[in-house]
Design an enzyme around this catalytic site. Structure first.
Site, PDB file in Angstrom:
ATOM      1  CD  GLU A  46      60.902  -5.388 -22.151  1.00 31.97           C
ATOM      2  OE1 GLU A  46      61.483  -6.429 -21.756  1.00 31.97           O
ATOM      3  OE2 GLU A  46      60.493  -5.235 -23.311  1.00 31.97           O
ATOM      4  CG  ASP A  57      55.648  -6.321 -29.128  1.00 33.59           C
ATOM      5  OD1 ASP A  57      56.217  -7.086 -28.344  1.00 33.59           O
ATOM      6  OD2 ASP A  57      55.871  -5.097 -29.181  1.00 33.59           O
TER       7      ASP A  57
END
Lengths: 256, 415
Positions: A46, A57
């Site tokens: 990824e 995140d």
């Protein structure tokens, strides 16, 4: 056949997907890091496209994005770096990023260039299913890219079914409602993954968020097809003089 | 709700024209969906309205006066009315929204409140209502802003809030907003996020606009008492995210004779590289959960704006305002740091009111709108937005200037 489908055809258990940030730790690290990951035996990569405001995140991945941006990484530069990369990288690669930079690049142009290099799928966590169905999904499909939706323990069963029906590569099961890089209560995670397994979804399920080492990876793999490791890997790349060695050690510790 | 948009009412997906929506990761879906499916039923419940109105009146001090500023009117050769949001409890309009949202949070059964703040005004207004209701309050504030806004940090702490520095990215408002959103992702069950402006994913822009709409609701009847007509010719308000402007415009949005003038912060000048004039500099994009105009690089990275006023120092703008700009319903002007300072000193001397730096931007635009002054604007001004001697101009004085005294003192020293 798409590389993601090929992978799941050959392998349905213990799939290891590792996240790395494009342009981190150095601008030109993108390919060497991917190559080292492949050589160490990861099944899928990824590849994060850095963004100034990555909402989903945690601090470690955001710091890697900030560094990558300071290194000069852009989507245009990334596609330059990926030109011809399939001569070296054979594992499935999924681009992960946020809507704003993709919209600025031009959504269709982005999909076209992603399909040209080619990568195999996209994860855009802030592209919700309504917008996907209404506008963007058709463009993504036109270029043969897979699109991966996320589900969380807070996602209702009805909605899991709906997101599963829209997902085309696999389903990304966020291990608990959180940003990346937080420690999780693995019992709660187990119950949730068992629930997903019982639902007999159309897509394979990979577990992400909070997977950081061999025990957490193995536990995730008990009830899912595999897992995704991000934050712990980015940490392993921090300040290392020997990137290849660090990657090899990190992956072999998990797979041993 | 219908699927047609009016200026007041976004469609079911939260779009005002091309702008709005809910671009959120799945981790936020349950919370945002819970809010979306319930907010209208909750806020139009009679018991809610009764408590909301009572607190606005008895706690926040509403209605705030609509003051006919005679010397200022004389100076500009027109009729100017100041909507005195600076007289609200906590010193700005922000409390209208936080009262509404704390009552909503209670009805949703939430035990913990989070908020973001730039200058600290929304943080103080949130800490205030959390103290009022005895609810835990966590305010995210950029590390840089914590240094710049020490008195408001102290106020929040005295009110019992925990102030957490945002140390990521540029360490200012946009990063504080990111951190608040992350907190919400990590606390999906017991927490309500009180957003301070008409930004964020649907239903926030609409919900915050509705809570702030009390400003224009009052302007209408107050103006009728004073002039015999509910409708002014102009409403002027500053815009960062745009909450006071949304409130001041709200009940005039569907009144085409009323000129809506939004004033952004030009900083050192729109094209100086140090500016926060989002409609002039921004491009369509996605920030903090909605599609709107966003100041960004060619590569789609969000840039750090600049304004002397921390409350206008935001690289986006609410989707309602992006739509007002895009459709031409609103006139968007900008005022520089220097012009805002001059307007603040002018109001202090002419009317005995020290305005917040944010509100001073709205006052500064009077220079551009007055044909006698005919100051050239960097953004084109539609002819019908200009004021004449027969105009009735309402300026939203969104906050008081106490928090800006350090900046004003510095400006006086330099003279």
């Amino acid at each position: 056949m798409n590389r993601i489908q090929e992978l799941f055809k050959l392998k349905t258990r213990n799939i290891l997907n590792v996240y790395c940030t494009a342009g981190y730790p150095q601008l030109n690290s993108t390919l060497p890091v991917m190559k080292a990951l492949q050589d160490s035996g990861v099944d899928m990569i990824e590849l994060g496209m850095p963004y100034s405001d990555p909402l989903a995140d945690g601090p470690v991945i955001q710091a890697s994005s900030t560094k990558a941006l300071a290194n000069g990484m852009t989507i245009a530069t990334l596609f330059e770096q990926l030109r011809g990369f399939r001569q070296q990288i054979h594992v499935p690669v999924i681009l992960m990023g946020y809507m704003n930079p993709v919209l600025q690049y031009g959504f269709e142009k982005f999909c076209q260039h992603a399909a040209d290099v080619p990568v195999d799928g996209l994860i855009l966590p802030d592209l919700p299913e309504y917008e996907y169905e209404n506008e963007y999904g058709a463009i993504i499909q036109r270029y043969g890219l897979k699109f991966i939706f996320l589900v969380t323990p807070e996602t209702s069963e009805e909605r899991i079914r709906r997101l599963d029906s829209l997902s085309t590569g696999f389903l990304y099961a966020v291990s608990s409602s959180s940003t990346t890089g937080k420690d999780k209560d693995m019992n709660a995670v187990n119950n949730y993954l068992q629930k997903l397994k019982k639902m007999q979804l159309k897509n394979p399920v990979l577990v992400g968020f909070g997977i950081k080492d061999k025990p957490t990876f193995q536990q995730a793999c008990e009830h899912a097809n595999g897992a995704i490791i991000g934050t712990a890997f980015i940490k392993a790349l921090e300040n290392t003089p020997d990137m290849e060695g660090a990657v090899k050690k990190f992956i072999s510790d998990i797979k041993s | 709700m219908t699927n047609t948009t009016t200026y007041q009412q976004p469609n079911e997906q939260g779009y005002y024209g091309k702008f709005g929506g809910a671009y959120i990761p799945e981790m936020l879906h349950r919370n945002v969906e819970e809010l979306r499916s319930k907010y209208l039923d909750i806020i139009y419940d009679p018991a809610f309205q009764q408590e909301f109105r009572m607190l606005l009146r008895d706690y926040a001090g509403r209605p705030t006066p609509l003051y006919h500023a005679q010397r200022l009117s004389q100076q500009y050769g027109t009729q100017i009315y100041l909507k005195r949001e600076d007289l609200c409890h906590t010193g700005a309009h922000k409390v209208n929204n936080t009262i509404g949202q704390i009552l909503l949070a209670q009805r949703l059964g939430k035990k913990r409140i989070i908020a973001e703040t730039g200058a600290g005004q929304h943080g103080v207004a949130t800490a205030t209502v959390c103290a009022l209701k005895g609810v835990e309050c966590i305010v995210y504030m950029g590390e840089k802003d914590i240094e710049r806004q020490a008195p408001n940090v102290a106020r929040m702490k005295m009110l019992g809030a925990t102030v957490i520095p945002a140390t990521s990215g540029s360490k200012t408002l946009k990063d504080a907003t990111n951190e608040a959103i992350r907190d919400w992702i990590n606390n999906p069950v017991d927490t309500h996020y009180i957003i301070g402006s008409v930004v964020g994913p649907h239903p926030y822009p609409d919900m915050v606009a509705r809570f702030q709409s009390v400003i224009s609701e009052e302007i209408r009847w107050q103006l009728k008492e004073k002039t015999g007509s509910e409708l002014p010719t102009h409403v002027l308000a500053c815009v960062g995210g745009g909450s006071n402007a949304a409130g001041a415009f709200y009940h005039f949005l569907e009144e085409p004779t009323v000129q809506l003038v939004a004033v952004e912060a030009a900083g050192h000048g729109v094209h100086s590289g140090l500016s926060a004039a989002t409609t002039q500099l921004g491009k369509p994009g996605v920030l903090h959960g909605s599609k709107s105009l966003v100041m960004q690089t060619e590569d789609g990275q969000v840039v750090e704006p600049h304004s002397i006023s921390a409350g206008l120092d935001y690289p986006g703008i609410g989707p309602l305002h992006a739509h007002l700009f895009d459709s031409g319903r609103g006139a968007f002007l900008s005022a520089t740091d220097e012009e805002a300072l001059q307007a603040a000193f002018n109001l202090a001397k002419q009317e005995g009111i020290i305005p917040a730096l944010e509100s001073s931007h709205a006052l500064a635009s009077l220079e551009y709108l007055n044909p006698l002054k005919a100051k050239r604007s960097e953004a084109p001004i539609p002819a019908n937005a200009m004021i004449t001697k027969d105009s009735v101009v309402v300026v939203c004085l969104s906050g008081r200037g106490d928090k800006d005294m350090a900046t004003y003192m510095k400006a006086m020293d330099m003279k």
